[in-house]
Design a protein around this motif. Structure first.
Motif, PDB file in Angstrom:
ATOM      1  N   SER A  14       0.869  -1.171   0.000  1.00 35.24           N
ATOM      2  CA  SER A  14       0.000   0.000   0.000  1.00 35.24           C
ATOM      3  C   SER A  14       0.904   1.218   0.000  1.00 35.24           C
ATOM      4  O   SER A  14       1.656   1.440   0.952  1.00 35.24           O
ATOM      5  CB  SER A  14      -0.893   0.016   1.239  1.00 35.24           C
ATOM      6  OG  SER A  14      -1.814  -1.027   1.193  1.00 35.24           O
ATOM      7  N   VAL A  15       0.836   1.980  -1.069  1.00 31.06           N
ATOM      8  CA  VAL A  15       1.642   3.195  -1.194  1.00 31.06           C
ATOM      9  C   VAL A  15       0.694   4.380  -1.117  1.00 31.06           C
ATOM     10  O   VAL A  15      -0.257   4.476  -1.886  1.00 31.06           O
ATOM     11  CB  VAL A  15       2.423   3.209  -2.527  1.00 31.06           C
ATOM     12  CG1 VAL A  15       3.174   4.514  -2.700  1.00 31.06           C
ATOM     13  CG2 VAL A  15       3.382   2.035  -2.589  1.00 31.06           C
ATOM     14  N   GLN A  16       0.957   5.253  -0.170  1.00 31.76           N
ATOM     15  CA  GLN A  16       0.106   6.412   0.037  1.00 31.76           C
ATOM     16  C   GLN A  16       0.626   7.589  -0.785  1.00 31.76           C
ATOM     17  O   GLN A  16       1.828   7.871  -0.798  1.00 31.76           O
ATOM     18  CB  GLN A  16       0.080   6.768   1.516  1.00 31.76           C
ATOM     19  CG  GLN A  16      -0.987   7.748   1.899  1.00 31.76           C
ATOM     20  CD  GLN A  16      -1.028   7.953   3.402  1.00 31.76           C
ATOM     21  OE1 GLN A  16       0.000   8.187   4.027  1.00 31.76           O
ATOM     22  NE2 GLN A  16      -2.210   7.863   3.968  1.00 31.76           N
ATOM     23  N   CYS A  17      -0.278   8.270  -1.454  1.00 36.62           N
ATOM     24  CA  CYS A  17       0.078   9.430  -2.264  1.00 36.62           C
ATOM     25  C   CYS A  17       0.609  10.540  -1.351  1.00 36.62           C
ATOM     26  O   CYS A  17      -0.039  10.875  -0.348  1.00 36.62           O
ATOM     27  CB  CYS A  17      -1.143   9.913  -3.036  1.00 36.62           C
ATOM     28  SG  CYS A  17      -0.835  11.395  -4.020  1.00 36.62           S
ATOM     29  N   CYS A  20      -2.218  13.776  -1.646  1.00 38.40           N
ATOM     30  CA  CYS A  20      -3.596  13.751  -1.132  1.00 38.40           C
ATOM     31  C   CYS A  20      -3.849  12.625  -0.131  1.00 38.40           C
ATOM     32  O   CYS A  20      -4.953  12.479   0.364  1.00 38.40           O
ATOM     33  CB  CYS A  20      -4.584  13.663  -2.291  1.00 38.40           C
ATOM     34  SG  CYS A  20      -4.514  12.107  -3.201  1.00 38.40           S
ATOM     35  N   ARG A  21      -2.851  11.805   0.132  1.00 34.21           N
ATOM     36  CA  ARG A  21      -2.920  10.713   1.108  1.00 34.21           C
ATOM     37  C   ARG A  21      -3.851   9.569   0.708  1.00 34.21           C
ATOM     38  O   ARG A  21      -4.201   8.734   1.511  1.00 34.21           O
ATOM     39  CB  ARG A  21      -3.318  11.232   2.497  1.00 34.21           C
ATOM     40  CG  ARG A  21      -2.386  12.264   3.052  1.00 34.21           C
ATOM     41  CD  ARG A  21      -1.087  11.606   3.392  1.00 34.21           C
ATOM     42  NE  ARG A  21      -0.183  12.557   4.034  1.00 34.21           N
ATOM     43  CZ  ARG A  21       1.091  12.613   3.799  1.00 34.21           C
ATOM     44  NH1 ARG A  21       1.647  11.799   2.945  1.00 34.21           N
ATOM     45  NH2 ARG A  21       1.854  13.478   4.407  1.00 34.21           N
ATOM     46  N   THR A  22      -4.241   9.509  -0.553  1.00 30.86           N
ATOM     47  CA  THR A  22      -5.022   8.396  -1.079  1.00 30.86           C
ATOM     48  C   THR A  22      -4.083   7.230  -1.363  1.00 30.86           C
ATOM     49  O   THR A  22      -2.923   7.440  -1.697  1.00 30.86           O
ATOM     50  CB  THR A  22      -5.733   8.809  -2.389  1.00 30.86           C
ATOM     51  OG1 THR A  22      -6.538   9.957  -2.133  1.00 30.86           O
ATOM     52  CG2 THR A  22      -6.575   7.700  -2.960  1.00 30.86           C
ATOM     53  N   ILE A  23      -4.572   6.006  -1.220  1.00 31.19           N
ATOM     54  CA  ILE A  23      -3.760   4.840  -1.570  1.00 31.19           C
ATOM     55  C   ILE A  23      -3.632   4.785  -3.089  1.00 31.19           C
ATOM     56  O   ILE A  23      -4.621   4.800  -3.817  1.00 31.19           O
ATOM     57  CB  ILE A  23      -4.389   3.531  -1.043  1.00 31.19           C
ATOM     58  CG1 ILE A  23      -4.494   3.573   0.486  1.00 31.19           C
ATOM     59  CG2 ILE A  23      -3.591   2.320  -1.504  1.00 31.19           C
ATOM     60  CD1 ILE A  23      -3.159   3.670   1.195  1.00 31.19           C
ATOM     61  N   MET A  24      -2.391   4.724  -3.553  1.00 30.74           N
ATOM     62  CA  MET A  24      -2.111   4.707  -4.988  1.00 30.74           C
ATOM     63  C   MET A  24      -2.295   3.303  -5.557  1.00 30.74           C
ATOM     64  O   MET A  24      -2.149   2.310  -4.847  1.00 30.74           O
ATOM     65  CB  MET A  24      -0.684   5.208  -5.245  1.00 30.74           C
ATOM     66  CG  MET A  24      -0.459   6.614  -4.766  1.00 30.74           C
ATOM     67  SD  MET A  24       1.241   7.173  -4.982  1.00 30.74           S
ATOM     68  CE  MET A  24       1.269   7.459  -6.738  1.00 30.74           C
ATOM     69  N   TYR A  65       3.296   3.440  -9.882  1.00 32.97           N
ATOM     70  CA  TYR A  65       2.150   3.711  -9.016  1.00 32.97           C
ATOM     71  C   TYR A  65       1.452   4.984  -9.473  1.00 32.97           C
ATOM     72  O   TYR A  65       2.097   5.965  -9.836  1.00 32.97           O
ATOM     73  CB  TYR A  65       2.595   3.860  -7.556  1.00 32.97           C
ATOM     74  CG  TYR A  65       2.920   2.547  -6.906  1.00 32.97           C
ATOM     75  CD1 TYR A  65       1.949   1.834  -6.224  1.00 32.97           C
ATOM     76  CD2 TYR A  65       4.189   1.997  -6.996  1.00 32.97           C
ATOM     77  CE1 TYR A  65       2.236   0.610  -5.644  1.00 32.97           C
ATOM     78  CE2 TYR A  65       4.486   0.778  -6.419  1.00 32.97           C
ATOM     79  CZ  TYR A  65       3.498   0.091  -5.742  1.00 32.97           C
ATOM     80  OH  TYR A  65       3.782  -1.115  -5.174  1.00 32.97           O
ATOM     81  N   CYS A  67      -1.977   7.670  -8.644  1.00 29.92           N
ATOM     82  CA  CYS A  67      -3.043   8.134  -7.757  1.00 29.92           C
ATOM     83  C   CYS A  67      -4.223   8.580  -8.609  1.00 29.92           C
ATOM     84  O   CYS A  67      -4.096   9.502  -9.426  1.00 29.92           O
ATOM     85  CB  CYS A  67      -2.562   9.286  -6.878  1.00 29.92           C
ATOM     86  SG  CYS A  67      -3.859   9.917  -5.789  1.00 29.92           S
TER      87      CYS A  67
END
Length: 80
Positions: A14-17, A20-24, A65, A67
């Motif tokens: 799980s890589v967080q952007c 915007c902190r959305t999961i990429m 990755y 987003c």
């Protein structure tokens, strides 16, 4: 023989952007996007074109990755 745990479904990241902190979304190997046939080419040969200088020697698979919220893109090297 080394295998990428993400490409082969053995693991998930799980890589967080950072914006915007959305999961990429993991879109797979970066080399799959070079042309229409690159996904069918020899993996080790394609590592010469993935943009990471040591990916072949260090047994790394470079993943793309994306987003979907803010369209941020990045690449991550995954240890095989």
């Amino acid at each position: 023989m080394n295998v990428c745990p993400l490409c082969n479904g053995l693991d998930a990241w799980s890589v967080q952007c950072p914006n915007c902190r959305t999961i990429m979304e993991d879109k797979g190997k970066i080399t799959d996007y070079l042309d229409d046939y690159s996904a069918y080419m020899d993996i080790d040969s394609m590592k010469l074109f993935d943009g990471a200088k040591q990916s072949l020697e260090e047994n790394q698979c470079v993943h793309y990755y994306y987003c979907t919220s803010c369209m941020h893109e990045e690449v991550k090297s995954i240890n095989e």
